[in-house]
Scaffold this motif. Structure first.
Motif, short mmCIF file in Angstrom:
data_model
loop_
_atom_site.label_atom_id
_atom_site.label_comp_id
_atom_site.label_asym_id
_atom_site.label_seq_id
_atom_site.Cartn_x
_atom_site.Cartn_y
_atom_site.Cartn_z
N ALA A 219 0.83 -1.21 0.00
CA ALA A 219 0.00 0.00 0.00
C ALA A 219 0.86 1.26 0.00
CB ALA A 219 -0.94 -0.01 1.20
N LEU A 220 1.92 1.28 0.80
CA LEU A 220 2.79 2.46 0.87
C LEU A 220 3.59 2.65 -0.41
CD1 LEU A 220 4.05 2.12 4.55
CD2 LEU A 220 2.52 3.89 3.63
N CYS A 221 4.03 1.54 -1.02
CA CYS A 221 4.76 1.65 -2.29
C CYS A 221 3.86 2.21 -3.39
CB CYS A 221 5.30 0.27 -2.68
SG CYS A 221 6.44 0.31 -4.08
N LEU A 222 2.63 1.72 -3.45
CA LEU A 222 1.66 2.21 -4.44
C LEU A 222 1.31 3.68 -4.18
CD1 LEU A 222 -0.77 -0.83 -4.80
CD2 LEU A 222 1.16 -0.20 -6.26
N LEU A 223 1.28 4.07 -2.92
CA LEU A 223 1.02 5.47 -2.57
C LEU A 223 2.10 6.37 -3.17
CD1 LEU A 223 -0.43 7.72 -0.98
CD2 LEU A 223 1.02 7.12 1.00
N GLY A 224 3.36 5.96 -3.06
CA GLY A 224 4.45 6.75 -3.62
C GLY A 224 4.31 6.92 -5.12
N MET A 225 3.95 5.84 -5.80
CA MET A 225 3.76 5.91 -7.26
C MET A 225 2.61 6.84 -7.62
SD MET A 225 4.39 1.97 -8.48
CE MET A 225 5.92 1.11 -8.06
N ALA A 226 1.53 6.75 -6.86
CA ALA A 226 0.37 7.60 -7.14
C ALA A 226 0.72 9.08 -6.95
CB ALA A 226 -0.78 7.22 -6.21
N ILE A 227 1.49 9.40 -5.93
CA ILE A 227 1.90 10.78 -5.69
C ILE A 227 2.73 11.31 -6.85
CG2 ILE A 227 3.39 12.23 -4.24
CD1 ILE A 227 2.48 10.57 -1.84
N HIS A 228 3.67 10.49 -7.32
CA HIS A 228 4.53 10.92 -8.43
C HIS A 228 3.71 11.18 -9.69
CE1 HIS A 228 8.26 11.48 -10.54
NE2 HIS A 228 8.03 10.49 -11.38
N MET A 229 2.78 10.29 -9.99
CA MET A 229 1.99 10.46 -11.20
C MET A 229 1.01 11.63 -11.09
SD MET A 229 1.28 6.56 -12.56
CE MET A 229 0.80 5.84 -10.98
N LEU A 230 0.37 11.76 -9.93
CA LEU A 230 -0.64 12.79 -9.78
C LEU A 230 -0.06 14.20 -9.72
CD1 LEU A 230 -3.06 11.10 -7.20
CD2 LEU A 230 -3.52 11.59 -9.60
N PHE A 231 1.11 14.34 -9.11
CA PHE A 231 1.68 15.67 -8.90
C PHE A 231 2.81 16.00 -9.88
CE2 PHE A 231 -0.41 14.70 -4.89
CZ PHE A 231 -1.10 15.87 -4.65
N ALA A 289 12.03 10.03 -27.32
CA ALA A 289 11.69 9.91 -25.90
C ALA A 289 11.08 8.57 -25.54
CB ALA A 289 10.74 11.04 -25.50
N ALA A 290 10.24 8.02 -26.41
CA ALA A 290 9.54 6.78 -26.07
C ALA A 290 10.25 5.52 -26.58
CB ALA A 290 8.11 6.81 -26.62
N CYS A 291 10.99 5.64 -27.69
CA CYS A 291 11.67 4.46 -28.27
C CYS A 291 13.12 4.39 -27.82
CB CYS A 291 11.57 4.49 -29.79
SG CYS A 291 9.88 4.42 -30.41
N VAL A 292 13.90 5.39 -28.21
CA VAL A 292 15.30 5.42 -27.79
C VAL A 292 15.39 5.56 -26.28
CG1 VAL A 292 17.51 6.63 -28.01
CG2 VAL A 292 16.03 6.37 -30.01
N GLY A 293 14.48 6.32 -25.71
CA GLY A 293 14.51 6.58 -24.27
C GLY A 293 13.84 5.52 -23.42
N THR A 294 13.52 4.37 -24.01
CA THR A 294 12.84 3.34 -23.24
C THR A 294 13.66 2.84 -22.05
OG1 THR A 294 11.64 1.25 -23.43
CG2 THR A 294 13.70 1.43 -24.65
N ASN A 295 14.99 2.94 -22.14
CA ASN A 295 15.85 2.54 -21.02
C ASN A 295 16.00 3.64 -19.98
OD1 ASN A 295 16.26 0.25 -22.59
ND2 ASN A 295 18.40 0.10 -22.05
N LEU A 296 15.45 4.82 -20.28
CA LEU A 296 15.60 5.96 -19.37
C LEU A 296 14.32 6.25 -18.60
CD1 LEU A 296 17.51 8.37 -21.81
CD2 LEU A 296 18.50 6.79 -20.15
N ASN A 297 13.17 6.04 -19.22
CA ASN A 297 11.89 6.37 -18.58
C ASN A 297 11.42 5.23 -17.69
OD1 ASN A 297 11.72 8.84 -20.01
ND2 ASN A 297 10.95 7.76 -21.81
N ASN A 298 12.05 5.05 -16.55
CA ASN A 298 11.72 3.94 -15.67
C ASN A 298 11.46 4.42 -14.24
OD1 ASN A 298 12.05 1.48 -17.41
ND2 ASN A 298 14.08 2.37 -17.67
N ASP A 299 10.66 5.47 -14.13
CA ASP A 299 10.38 6.05 -12.82
C ASP A 299 9.73 5.05 -11.87
OD1 ASP A 299 11.37 8.32 -13.95
OD2 ASP A 299 9.48 9.40 -14.03
N GLY A 300 8.88 4.16 -12.42
CA GLY A 300 8.22 3.18 -11.57
C GLY A 300 9.22 2.23 -10.92
N ILE A 301 10.18 1.76 -11.71
CA ILE A 301 11.22 0.86 -11.18
C ILE A 301 12.08 1.61 -10.17
CG2 ILE A 301 13.27 -0.47 -11.79
CD1 ILE A 301 11.99 -1.05 -14.48
#
Length: 405
Positions: A219-231, A289-301
């Motif tokens: 629950a706390l881990c999902l809360l952190g993800m929700a905060i990042h996405m929402l704000f 950003a979405a293809c070449v940057g696929t190894n960079l956009n990993n905020d969830g991980i």
């Protein structure tokens, strides 16, 4: 039924079977304990060379020059830094380790403190092969970057005959990366055995009470993800990109929920690109950003790594200074970039981070039993990151060309 869905079902069955064995036959259940350690060791062993070849291949293959790549790097590093900061902040404030005390014996280290200078000392290899032998991710990435740019420099001054040989060498590097990735995929399929062993062990020793703690951790881990996405992401869209959230979600819902359902932001990439087309993002920005940057956009991980790392440290009663946490945050960002695209990339990356920082990985086995929930949230968030990152880059490029909002 996809392989990912099958693996999730096996993990749930393994969790139930392990708990039943631990409750019914505690002594027998403890005999399976080494299984969890073996699986995690195999993951770490296969992931280390994969990171080296993945980083080296990326440097050799993506010859992206100019300001666009620099802008993408700035965007991804800002988002990654915010993500890891949120994960560490929530972990420091809520102390999720208190819910995971039953893992203390698995996480227990030789010292009760993690010192920044000790961690830095471990990043200095004594030989070229030592990072591979010790599964030290940071010096390995530094080596890959150094070799990659040195290779590019040498390639630039070769004649046509020797250039052909170097291109053949680059092909073998790509093949080596593919081999390591395939091997890791096979090993990931063994995760249910690790979950079974860990579930049997913890129920044999503590009963069913620990599973309440696992729920609070999730629950706390999902809360952190929700905060990042929402704000964080919403702030970028409203304040910088100048697009309404209603318009964004009109097209973003399909790719992010598809990524959630299949547990892969990479598989959702075609839908992500289509959504970006509908949002008016140029192919120049979306491809980078979405293809070449696929190894960079990993905020969830990255957020998951930081939060879970600190939770495990807290569970063992080990002290970790803010400076040490900051260094560990860099470690998390680097590891996430190195293993992007493989199944259970978050767990694989965290295994490397824990090993590189000298923290035992055995406790991860039981956390794998609930990771299928967090993994889908990571995929949702990573696809969200691809979409927002592409829109930020597109807006930045437009501003550089003097285009109005």
């Amino acid at each position: 039924m996809t392989a990912i869905t099958k693996n999730i079902r096996w993990i749930i069955l393994a969790l139930i079977a392990g708990a039943a064995l631990g409750l019914s036959f505690p002594e027998t259940a403890l005999l399976f304990t080494p299984l969890a350690k073996f699986v995690l060791q195999l993951i770490k062993a296969a992931a280390t060379p994969l990171v080296f070849f993945a980083v080296l291949e990326a440097i050799l293959r993506y010859r992206v020059a100019g300001s666009d790549f620099f802008k993408l790097l700035v965007i991804t590093l800002i988002n990654a830094s915010i993500a890891i900061s949120i994960g560490l902040f929530i972990a420091n404030v809520t102390e999720p380790g208190q819910y995971l005390r039953f893992l203390a014996t698995d996480v227990a280290a030789a010292t009760q403190n993690i010192d920044l200078f000790d961690m830095l000392a471990k990043q200095l290899p004594e030989s070229v092969v030592q990072p591979l032998a010790d599964n030290s991710i940071m010096p390995l990435v530094v080596m890959a970057v150094a070799f990659g740019f040195a290779w590019r420099r040498v390639r630039a001054r070769q004649n046509p005959d020797t250039l052909q040989l170097m291109e053949r060498g680059e092909m073998w590097i790509s093949i080596a990366r593919d081999i390591c990735e395939t091997l890791l995929i096979w090993i990931v399929r063994l995760i249910p055995f690790a979950v079974f062993a860990a579930s049997a062990k913890v129920t044999a020793e503590h009963g069913l009470h620990p599973f309440k703690g696992l729920g609070q951790y999730v629950a706390l881990c999902l809360l952190g993800m929700a905060i990042h996405m929402l704000f964080t992401y919403s702030s970028w869209l409203v304040l910088f990109v100048r697009v309404s959230l209603r318009k964004f979600w009109q097209y973003a819902l399909e790719p992010v929920f598809y990524a959630f359902s299949v547990n892969s932001s990479l598989v959702a990439l075609p839908l992500t690109l289509r959504a970006l087309d509908n949002l008016g993002v140029s192919r120049r920005a979306s491809t980078l950003a979405a293809c070449v940057g696929t190894n960079l956009n990993n905020d969830g991980i990255i957020l998951y790594e930081g939060f879970t790392l600190l939770a495990l440290v807290q569970a063992s009663g080990i002290e970790m200074s803010l400076a040490s946490q900051a260094f560990a945050a860099v470690y998390c960002i680097v590891a996430a970039m190195g293993v992007a695209g493989v199944p259970e990339a978050g767990v694989v990356a965290l295994t490397l981070v824990l090993g590189g920082l000298g923290i035992p990985t055995e406790a991860l086995a039981l956390l794998l039993s609930v990771d299928w929930i967090i993994a889908r949230a990571r995929s949702f968030m990573n696809t969200h990151s691809d979409l927002v990152g592409s829109m930020i880059l597109n807006r930045w490029i437009d501003l550089g060309q003097g285009k109005p909002a």
